[in-house]
Design an enzyme around this catalytic site. Structure first.
Site, PDB file in Angstrom:
ATOM      1  N   CYS A  55      -0.632   3.513  -6.298  1.00 30.10           N
ATOM      2  CA  CYS A  55      -1.626   2.890  -5.418  1.00 30.10           C
ATOM      3  C   CYS A  55      -1.808   1.477  -5.939  1.00 30.10           C
ATOM      4  O   CYS A  55      -2.028   1.293  -7.147  1.00 30.10           O
ATOM      5  CB  CYS A  55      -2.955   3.652  -5.435  1.00 30.10           C
ATOM      6  SG  CYS A  55      -4.285   2.818  -4.526  1.00 30.10           S
ATOM      7  N   CYS A 101       0.860  -1.179   0.000  1.00 28.35           N
ATOM      8  CA  CYS A 101       0.000   0.000   0.000  1.00 28.35           C
ATOM      9  C   CYS A 101       0.894   1.226   0.000  1.00 28.35           C
ATOM     10  O   CYS A 101       1.737   1.379   0.889  1.00 28.35           O
ATOM     11  CB  CYS A 101      -0.900  -0.012   1.231  1.00 28.35           C
ATOM     12  SG  CYS A 101      -1.877   1.478   1.483  1.00 28.35           S
TER      13      CYS A 101
END
Length: 266
Positions: free
Chosen positions: A182, A72
């Site tokens: 992302c 992440c």
């Protein structure tokens, strides 16, 4: 018994990293945890992200992992807050990507990421530590990760959102390299390519997996034989995980389970 690798994310996006890990580290056992109950992280404040992530790391500590990959970008921007709290190595996703950009001689790029990732300027700061003359622009997306987590990859909304970002990027100047900052975004990389196949989309998850292999090798804990396994856990609903696994064409996954992990209390 060999210790597994832990992989964590705010939702389904980190499965794109798992796919790279399985390719580069085919013998490793992996436990994946996606905190879909609290997605998206990219619109939260830093202390809240820290608390949610510490709960996942504490859970992995109890599962006796040998390494954790932060799959992440948002969480990776504050990875230094976690590193000295655990005995196992914690590998963020940003540093390996910056290393790749530097090694490939890329001079200019756009960072496409969540509000939090863009606001922290994590990529830009680390890149400029290496070279001052990088040409870097950024494009923030407050919604794309959340749309990906819904699983409707043919919706007009997701096409319009990606198209809007590509239009915005085209107006920034002559940029070719786009960092998909992302891990949710590579799930819909096919839509990016459909809407603009002329750009080079950089997937940080692949670079992270290569960095993990190097660390495991250096520490002498790289698993070199056997068929690796994957256990997928989430704080939310398992259905979206099965959809993403299917879209990524990932096989041999056991039951996807919803688990409740204890909150982190300082």
């Amino acid at each position: 018994m060999e210790k597994p690798i832990g992989v964590l994310d705010s939702g389904v996006g980190g499965l794109t990293v798992v796919k790279s890990i399985q390719k580069i580290l085919p013998h490793e056992d992996i436990i994946y945890f996606g905190d879909s109950k609290n997605v998206p992280y990219g619109n939260r404040e830093e202390d809240e992200i820290f608390t949610l992530t510490m709960a996942m790391l504490k859970y992995f500590e109890k599962r006796n992992v040998k390494m954790v990959a932060i799959a992440c970008n948002t969480i990776s921007t504050i990875a230094d807050r976690f590193r000295d709290k655990f005995d196992f190595p914690i590998v963020d996703i940003i540093t390996p990507t910056v290393n790749h950009i530097e090694n490939m001689g890329i001079d200019k790029m756009v960072i496409l990421g969540t509000d939090f990732t863009i606001r922290t300027k994590a990529y830009e700061k680390l890149l400029r530590e290496r070279r001052k003359d990088y040409e870097i622009s950024s494009e923030r997306s407050p919604r794309l990760a959340e749309l990906v987590d819904r699983g409707d990859y043919k919706s007009r909304e997701i096409y319009d959102t990606i198209g809007g970002h590509l239009e915005s990027i085209s107006q920034m100047g002559n940029f070719y390299n786009i960092v998909l900052a992302c891990t949710h975004y590579p799930i819909v990389e096919d839509i990016f390519l459909e809407l603009d196949p002329t750009l080079n989309y950089i997937n940080p998850g692949f670079q992270q997996a290569k960095a993990m292999r190097m660390i495991l090798h250096e520490k002498g804990i790289l698993k070199k034989e056997g068929k690796g396994s994957l256990q997928v856990l989430t704080s939310g609903s398992p259905e979206i995980y099965q959809m993403v696994l299917n879209k990524l064409e990932m096989r041999d996954v056991g039951e996807i389970k919803t688990v409740e992990i204890p909150p982190y209390l300082e």
